[in-house]
Enzyme design. Structure first.
Site, PDB file in Angstrom:
ATOM      1  N   HIS A  62       0.841  -1.210   0.000  1.00 21.36           N
ATOM      2  CA  HIS A  62       0.000   0.000   0.000  1.00 21.36           C
ATOM      3  C   HIS A  62       0.873   1.256   0.000  1.00 21.36           C
ATOM      4  O   HIS A  62       1.258   1.760   1.055  1.00 21.36           O
ATOM      5  CB  HIS A  62      -0.905  -0.009   1.246  1.00 21.36           C
ATOM      6  CG  HIS A  62      -1.966   1.057   1.214  1.00 21.36           C
ATOM      7  ND1 HIS A  62      -3.223   0.853   1.749  1.00 21.36           N
ATOM      8  CD2 HIS A  62      -1.969   2.322   0.718  1.00 21.36           C
ATOM      9  CE1 HIS A  62      -3.945   1.964   1.587  1.00 21.36           C
ATOM     10  NE2 HIS A  62      -3.192   2.866   0.967  1.00 21.36           N
ATOM     11  N   LEU A  65       2.646   6.408  -5.140  1.00 23.23           N
ATOM     12  CA  LEU A  65       3.868   6.871  -5.822  1.00 23.23           C
ATOM     13  C   LEU A  65       3.634   8.177  -6.576  1.00 23.23           C
ATOM     14  O   LEU A  65       4.572   8.796  -7.055  1.00 23.23           O
ATOM     15  CB  LEU A  65       4.400   5.785  -6.767  1.00 23.23           C
ATOM     16  CG  LEU A  65       4.915   4.509  -6.082  1.00 23.23           C
ATOM     17  CD1 LEU A  65       5.399   3.500  -7.118  1.00 23.23           C
ATOM     18  CD2 LEU A  65       6.024   4.820  -5.092  1.00 23.23           C
ATOM     19  N   ARG A  66       2.345   8.559  -6.692  1.00 21.74           N
ATOM     20  CA  ARG A  66       1.949   9.896  -7.205  1.00 21.74           C
ATOM     21  C   ARG A  66       2.188  10.135  -8.685  1.00 21.74           C
ATOM     22  O   ARG A  66       1.785  11.184  -9.188  1.00 21.74           O
ATOM     23  CB  ARG A  66       2.640  11.017  -6.421  1.00 21.74           C
ATOM     24  CG  ARG A  66       2.437  10.968  -4.917  1.00 21.74           C
ATOM     25  CD  ARG A  66       0.994  11.099  -4.526  1.00 21.74           C
ATOM     26  NE  ARG A  66       0.844  11.320  -3.096  1.00 21.74           N
ATOM     27  CZ  ARG A  66      -0.218  10.982  -2.411  1.00 21.74           C
ATOM     28  NH1 ARG A  66      -1.246  10.388  -3.010  1.00 21.74           N
ATOM     29  NH2 ARG A  66      -0.290  11.204  -1.127  1.00 21.74           N
ATOM     30  N   ASN A  96      -4.786   6.324  -7.176  1.00 18.18           N
ATOM     31  CA  ASN A  96      -5.286   7.712  -7.116  1.00 18.18           C
ATOM     32  C   ASN A  96      -4.253   8.709  -7.639  1.00 18.18           C
ATOM     33  O   ASN A  96      -3.858   9.657  -6.961  1.00 18.18           O
ATOM     34  CB  ASN A  96      -5.776   8.090  -5.717  1.00 18.18           C
ATOM     35  CG  ASN A  96      -4.710   7.994  -4.639  1.00 18.18           C
ATOM     36  OD1 ASN A  96      -3.688   7.322  -4.810  1.00 18.18           O
ATOM     37  ND2 ASN A  96      -4.933   8.661  -3.524  1.00 18.18           N
ATOM     38  N   ASP A 154      -8.861   3.437  -3.352  1.00 15.84           N
ATOM     39  CA  ASP A 154      -8.250   4.008  -2.139  1.00 15.84           C
ATOM     40  C   ASP A 154      -8.139   5.527  -2.180  1.00 15.84           C
ATOM     41  O   ASP A 154      -7.886   6.137  -3.216  1.00 15.84           O
ATOM     42  CB  ASP A 154      -6.865   3.416  -1.900  1.00 15.84           C
ATOM     43  CG  ASP A 154      -6.259   3.913  -0.595  1.00 15.84           C
ATOM     44  OD1 ASP A 154      -6.893   3.685   0.449  1.00 15.84           O
ATOM     45  OD2 ASP A 154      -5.197   4.552  -0.619  1.00 15.84           O
ATOM     46  N   HIS A 181     -10.732   0.962   1.133  1.00 18.88           N
ATOM     47  CA  HIS A 181     -10.539   2.083   2.057  1.00 18.88           C
ATOM     48  C   HIS A 181     -11.874   2.201   2.792  1.00 18.88           C
ATOM     49  O   HIS A 181     -12.824   2.800   2.270  1.00 18.88           O
ATOM     50  CB  HIS A 181     -10.220   3.339   1.235  1.00 18.88           C
ATOM     51  CG  HIS A 181     -10.222   4.613   1.989  1.00 18.88           C
ATOM     52  ND1 HIS A 181      -9.096   5.375   2.160  1.00 18.88           N
ATOM     53  CD2 HIS A 181     -11.218   5.292   2.617  1.00 18.88           C
ATOM     54  CE1 HIS A 181      -9.390   6.462   2.856  1.00 18.88           C
ATOM     55  NE2 HIS A 181     -10.686   6.435   3.134  1.00 18.88           N
ATOM     56  N   ASP A 310       1.063   2.659   3.752  1.00 20.10           N
ATOM     57  CA  ASP A 310       0.229   3.755   3.238  1.00 20.10           C
ATOM     58  C   ASP A 310       1.094   5.004   3.006  1.00 20.10           C
ATOM     59  O   ASP A 310       0.681   6.128   3.318  1.00 20.10           O
ATOM     60  CB  ASP A 310      -0.952   4.060   4.170  1.00 20.10           C
ATOM     61  CG  ASP A 310      -1.980   4.984   3.513  1.00 20.10           C
ATOM     62  OD1 ASP A 310      -1.887   5.228   2.296  1.00 20.10           O
ATOM     63  OD2 ASP A 310      -2.894   5.452   4.224  1.00 20.10           O
ATOM     64  N   HIS A 314       3.392  14.103   0.463  1.00 16.02           N
ATOM     65  CA  HIS A 314       2.800  15.388   0.071  1.00 16.02           C
ATOM     66  C   HIS A 314       3.894  16.446   0.087  1.00 16.02           C
ATOM     67  O   HIS A 314       4.886  16.320   0.818  1.00 16.02           O
ATOM     68  CB  HIS A 314       1.687  15.805   1.046  1.00 16.02           C
ATOM     69  CG  HIS A 314       0.480  14.925   0.966  1.00 16.02           C
ATOM     70  ND1 HIS A 314      -0.347  14.891  -0.127  1.00 16.02           N
ATOM     71  CD2 HIS A 314      -0.021  14.022   1.835  1.00 16.02           C
ATOM     72  CE1 HIS A 314      -1.321  14.007   0.083  1.00 16.02           C
ATOM     73  NE2 HIS A 314      -1.149  13.463   1.266  1.00 16.02           N
TER      74      HIS A 314
HETATM   75  O1  DOR Z   1      -3.888   9.503   4.595  1.00 16.03           O
HETATM   76  C1  DOR Z   1      -4.165   9.104   3.475  1.00 16.03           C
HETATM   77  N1  DOR Z   1      -3.567   9.587   2.366  1.00 16.03           N
HETATM   78  N2  DOR Z   1      -5.121   8.173   3.356  1.00 16.03           N
HETATM   79  C2  DOR Z   1      -5.575   7.781   2.156  1.00 16.03           C
HETATM   80  O2  DOR Z   1      -6.429   6.938   2.131  1.00 16.03           O
HETATM   81  C3  DOR Z   1      -5.066   8.413   0.921  1.00 16.03           C
HETATM   82  C4  DOR Z   1      -3.725   8.961   1.106  1.00 16.03           C
HETATM   83  C5  DOR Z   1      -3.269   9.871  -0.009  1.00 16.03           C
HETATM   84  O3  DOR Z   1      -3.464   9.524  -1.173  1.00 16.03           O
HETATM   85  O4  DOR Z   1      -2.672  10.889   0.286  1.00 16.03           O
END
Ligand code: DOR
Length: 441
Positions: A62, A65-66, A96, A154, A181, A310, A314
């Site tokens: 989980h 990688l953006r 996502n 997710d 999720h 997870d 960011h």
């Molecule tokens: O904290 C989270 N960040 N939970 C998620 O389910 C998505 C993830 C994200 O994509 O930043």
């Protein structure tokens, strides 16, 4: 090229091994594991110092990688560099991205970038619904054929029970799990932290544990109805663990994961040491100590199947805003092993063998991918752990592009000595301990 890893403690639960063994690697495969293997002329011997642990490569099922679309947060190259520095030989990446990984074009792009980076293996996870918008199922056969190993929306739950039913039915035909999720949007309702004392004192809108467990119960019922496999992602609430246990006793094909942060931290971090620190804002939120203790019990008694990070990178600017406005998520790839060794193994919660089951054997099984074993013939994906290494977490030294972790400066016992993917040494953490010759890159 043949390498003989000589003399380490081999922990390989899938083959019932825990003791001093040699591991012979030829090219990208494991050839033999045994005691005092003969040293042939064409073999490069790597003396593994006592105290280090040789185990099957860790698999993080989980991560975010953006790429494509949010390369300012992370790229496949930086994310996989973080993965191997964290001891992971493989990661499964959530869909996502922008655009969402809901078609073969995006899946192929991810695989191409992963091949270019040539570090950890990357297993794409396809979206359940087109655009992750909860309306129409994505083309699951196409995603499978392109290389996706699982499905998930997710970041958000699968929107309706009917969509989840269909997803489980179709995914079942392609032997893929649906990774959920679990979150009831009406109960989450704009919440940003665990509903409890600490959120109240800070005036933050809370999310009750039931927002998670209600959705888990729905999905477990649908897995029972369809015979499909549901995997509960980033489980945080004690009620959800009860739901998973209930499903397992009924023979439902349900598995679940916890993150290191949910088993190490609680919602007390909302106020201490820094109030409103957005590096403790994630979804699901850090919960109460009763929830954390329940997760620890689930790890110990076998109810929890997997530890996954997870990893949610960011950008600094995105996180440096008011708590309410910051995005959810923290990074995890480069802190997971140290947190788990220190807080779970050294603390006596679980054994090292159980940790390897949670970080390697079970994710491989659930995703249906190679790995999780040091058997002869298996890919030479190997992690070498240094369980007693004194580690100070340092954001400045991380490979990830992102710095959003609450663990900067933490002193932990246990780290990664080396990571080997397909027989290549892709990371060496403690060079003075392990003398590999230049990797065959
Ligand atoms: O904290 C989270 N960040 N939970 C998620 O389910 C998505 C993830 C994200 O994509 O930043």
């Amino acid at each position: 090229m043949k390498r003989l890893l000589k003399g380490g403690r081999v922990v390989d639960p899938a083959n019932g091994r825990d003791g001093v063994f040699d591991v012979l690697i030829d090219g990208d495969r494991i050839v033999r594991v045994g005691r005092d293997l003969p040293v042939e002329a064409d073999v490069m011997v790597v003396e593994v110092p006592s105290g280090l642990v040789v185990c099957p490569g860790l698999i993080d099922m989980h991560v975010h990688l953006r790429e494509p679309g949010q390369e300012h947060k992370e790229t496949i190259a930086t994310g996989t560099a973080a993965a191997v520095a964290g001891g992971f030989t493989a990661v499964a990446c959530m869909p996502n991205t922008h655009p969402v990984n809901d078609n073969a074009g995006v899946t192929e792009y991810i695989l191409k970038k992963a091949a270019e980076a040539n570090l950890a293996r990357v297993y794409p996870i396809g979206a359940v619904s087109r655009g992750q918008d909860g309306e129409q199922l994505a083309d699951i056969a196409e995603l499978r054929q392109a290389g996706c190993v699982a499905l998930s929306d997710d970041g958000r739950p699968v929107a309706t029970a009917l969509l989840m039913r269909r997803a489980l039915e179709y995914a079942g035909m392609f032997k893929m799990p649906v990774i959920e999720h679990c979150e009831d949007p009406s109960l989450k309702a704009g919440g940003v932290a665990h509903e409890g004392y600490h959120a109240s004192t800070l005036g933050l809108h809370g999310i009750p544990g039931e927002a998670e467990s209600i959705m888990a119960l729905r999905d477990i019922s649908l897995a029972e109805l369809t015979g499909g496999c549901v995997h509960v992602a980033h489980m945080s609430a004690r009620q959800t663990l009860d739901a998973v246990r209930y499903g397992k006793t009924r023979g439902v094909r349900v598995t679940c994961e916890v993150t290191p942060h949910h088993v190490v931290l609680t919602d007390e971090m909302l106020v201490l040491p820094i109030p409103y620190d957005t590096n403790v804002k994630m979804n699901p939120p850090l919960r109460a100590s009763e929830d954390r203790d329940a997760m620890l019990a689930g790890l110990a008694d076998g109810s929890v199947d997997v530890i996954a990070t997870d990893h949610a990178p960011h950008h600094y600017d995105e996180k440096h805003v008011e708590f309410d406005r910051a995005p959810f998520g923290i990074t995890g790839l480069e802190t997971a092993v140290s947190l788990c060794l220190d807080r779970l193994v050294h603390a006596g919660v679980i054994s090292l063998a159980r940790l390897i089951e949670l970080l390697s054997v079970n994710p491989a099984k659930i995703l249906g991918v190679a790995g999780g074993s040091l058997a002869a013939g298996a890919p030479a994906d190997v992690t070498i752990l240094a369980p007693d290494l004194a580690v100070t977490v340092s954001v400045a030294r991380m490979r990830s592009k992102a710095k959003n972790t609450p663990f900067d400066g933490w002193q932990l016992r246990g780290g990664v000595a080396a990571t080997i993917v397909g027989g290549r040494v892709v990371y060496e953490g403690v060079g003075s301990l392990l003398q590999f010759l230049p990797p065959a890159l």
